[in-house]
Motif scaffolding. Structure first.
Motif, PDB file in Angstrom:
ATOM      1  N   ARG A 223       2.913   5.220   2.760  1.00 51.35           N
ATOM      2  CA  ARG A 223       1.526   5.486   2.377  1.00 51.35           C
ATOM      3  C   ARG A 223       1.424   5.850   0.890  1.00 51.35           C
ATOM      4  O   ARG A 223       0.459   5.462   0.219  1.00 51.35           O
ATOM      5  N   GLY A 225       3.412   4.797  -1.485  1.00 47.53           N
ATOM      6  CA  GLY A 225       3.610   3.537  -2.208  1.00 47.53           C
ATOM      7  C   GLY A 225       4.176   3.685  -3.602  1.00 47.53           C
ATOM      8  O   GLY A 225       3.556   3.232  -4.573  1.00 47.53           O
ATOM      9  N   ASP A 239      -3.116  -2.546  -4.763  1.00 46.50           N
ATOM     10  CA  ASP A 239      -3.917  -3.247  -3.755  1.00 46.50           C
ATOM     11  C   ASP A 239      -3.077  -4.282  -3.006  1.00 46.50           C
ATOM     12  O   ASP A 239      -3.154  -4.382  -1.771  1.00 46.50           O
ATOM     13  N   ARG A 242      -0.633  -2.411  -0.661  1.00 43.25           N
ATOM     14  CA  ARG A 242      -1.249  -1.879   0.557  1.00 43.25           C
ATOM     15  C   ARG A 242      -1.585  -2.981   1.552  1.00 43.25           C
ATOM     16  O   ARG A 242      -1.475  -2.791   2.768  1.00 43.25           O
ATOM     17  N   ARG A 246       0.115  -2.440   5.172  1.00 42.39           N
ATOM     18  CA  ARG A 246      -0.864  -1.753   6.029  1.00 42.39           C
ATOM     19  C   ARG A 246      -0.483  -1.855   7.503  1.00 42.39           C
ATOM     20  O   ARG A 246      -0.454  -0.858   8.227  1.00 42.39           O
TER      21      ARG A 246
END
Length: 477
Positions: A223, A225, A239, A242, A246
């Motif tokens: 999470r 990252g 972006d 994720r 995800r």
């Protein structure tokens, strides 16, 4: 020296004679021992060597049938793995417990890494062993636990420490990949990017923490990252990162929530005692949560136990032979491809470790129902690596499936099928004793099978009578 040979003749007194059926004494012949020796064992082949575990009397010759896959390596078998298969209620677990009990007396450690019904706990306790009970409010097991290595790793040379750390992290990643393939994870194998980033996250938390990481630690890193994980995914912005992580991040969180919450999401509460004569990881507390939860539990506990054993052997902390019981295999195989890969890796090297692995199931339909040809071949390969085959009562259709993997004679198939039962439910709705209870055919490689009957001693009946709970329920009603 002369020897006496009696040639018996079956006879019958006719009706009205007032005499019962009898066997005549027959004619008596004398001959030297060198001549008479050629007649024995008459028309019947020799039984298995009288070594190891006494199973019971041969159903044809009434001689004692024994079983010793551990002692027969290099002679009768090349691999000590044992495949046990029979209908429910026919006595699969009973023969596994007999093998375990006797091998324990020979000095082997008995390990039941996933006791789904809790039925091995009395035997393990009777041997003075350890029972770890997994469940909410009970014991918790950390699938990422490094086992005995964490107590000894710092004492080793630095280069050896690095090798073992890499091995530990590899096992942790492999286990998470397998758990992710279960229905409570992704329900599929992780993609290459997902597997890559999970492995990198495992390495990062392992280096950052002084103790063993837990699954929530891996989730936290995914999470957050950090940019080193971006590089693993060949992305250069948060972006894109994720978007790629995800699904796998949420799947790992699912392993710590819902029906699995409190089971595998924190530090191990009771480490496995590898000095004990026997140990069992009891999963009966989660049995009511459904097959998918049990399958995930089996995967975690089997991998944890095997990892602990391998670690102890690598560090010289465990040199005893072991009997490892993998019961209820059908539940595990239904979990999907992650379980097949995990089981394949766990059981591949048992010959070199002095381990007898008992793989117990009731049908070959489960391996054949896996989604891909590769998975099906790998699952059936588990059976192929077992040089010893123990068959209890099975239907004719099931025996035909077995015959495609391990050739059986027509007579062997007919004998085993004669023990089977289409149903063991009585007219009153209660379960009845299986007509083939205790009858087994032991096949060693391509040798003719030895049919035997297992009769439990009084002590064994007390230790592992799996019908006891059912009888109590019936009597109370």
């Amino acid at each position: 020296m002369n020897a006496k040979v009696v040639a018996p003749r079956r006879g019958w007194r006719g009706a009205g004679s007032g005499r019962s059926p009898h066997a005549d004494k027959g004619a008596v012949y004398l001959g030297t021992t060198s001549e008479v020796a050629g007649l024995y064992p008459f028309v019947l082949g020799a039984p298995l060597p009288p070594e190891g575990v006494p199973i019971g009397t041969d159903l044809l010759t009434r001689e004692m049938v024994c079983f010793d896959p551990q002692g027969w390596v290099g002679r009768l078998v090349q691999n000590p793995g044992v495949w046990i298969m029979a209908q429910p209620g026919a006595g699969k677990s009973a023969i596994a417990k007999r093998i375990s009990l006797v091998y324990s007396s020979y000095g082997s450690m008995i390990i039941v890494p996933g006791d789904v019904k809790g039925e091995y706990a009395p035997l393990v306790k009777g041997l003075g062993g350890q029972v770890v009970s997994i469940g909410r409010g009970l014991d918790r097991l950390n699938p990422l636990d490094s086992g005995p290595m964490k107590r000894k790793l710092h004492l080793l040379p630095e280069d050896r420490q690095q090798v073992l750390r890499a091995e530990i992290n590899g096992r942790r990643s492999d286990l998470l990949h397998a758990l992710l393939a279960t229905p409570h994870g992704l329900g599929r194998r992780p993609t290459a990017p997902e597997a890559n980033v999970v492995g990198a996250a495992v390495e990062r938390v392992s280096e950052a923490l002084s103790d063993d990481p837990v699954i929530p630690d891996v989730v936290r890193v995914l999470r957050e990252g950090p940019k080193e994980l971006w590089a693993k995914l060949l992305v250069d912005n948060v972006d894109d990162y994720r978007a790629l992580v995800r699904e796998v991040t949420l799947a790992l969180e699912n392993l710590c929530q819902g029906p699995l919450a409190g089971l595998f999401d924190g530090p191990t509460t009771q480490p496995l005692d590898l000095d004990a004569p026997a140990l069992s990881v009891d999963l009966s507390a989660i049995l009511t949560a459904g097959d998918q939860v049990v399958a995930a539990g089996l995967l975690a506990t089997w991998a944890f136990a095997y990892g602990a054993i391998d670690s102890a052997r690598a560090l010289g902390m465990m040199n005893r032979p072991a009997v490892i019981v993998l019961d209820e295999m059908w539940r595990a195989l239904r979990a999907g491809p992650g379980m097949v890969d995990a089981m394949d890796g766990m059981t591949r090297l048992n010959r070199n470790k002095g381990e007898v692995t008992l793989l117990i199931t009731h049908s070959l339909r489960d391996p054949e129902s896996l989604p891909t040809p590769e998975d099906r071949a790998k699952a059936l390969g588990l059976m192929d690596r077992c040089d010893s085959l123990i068959l209890g009562a099975l239907s004719a259709g099931e025996l035909e499936r077995v015959n495609q993997q391990r050739p059986l004679t027509t007579e062997e198939q007919g004998l085993v099928a004669s023990w089977s039962a289409p149903s063991i439910t009585g007219v009153d709705g209660t379960n009845q004793r299986h007509p083939g209870r205790g009858k087994v055919l032991i096949k060693i490689g391509t040798r003719a099978g030895a049919p035997a009957r297992l009769d439990l001693t009084e002590a064994e009946t007390q230790l592992y009578d799996t019908d006891k709970a059912m009888r109590r329920k019936v009597s109370s009603e």
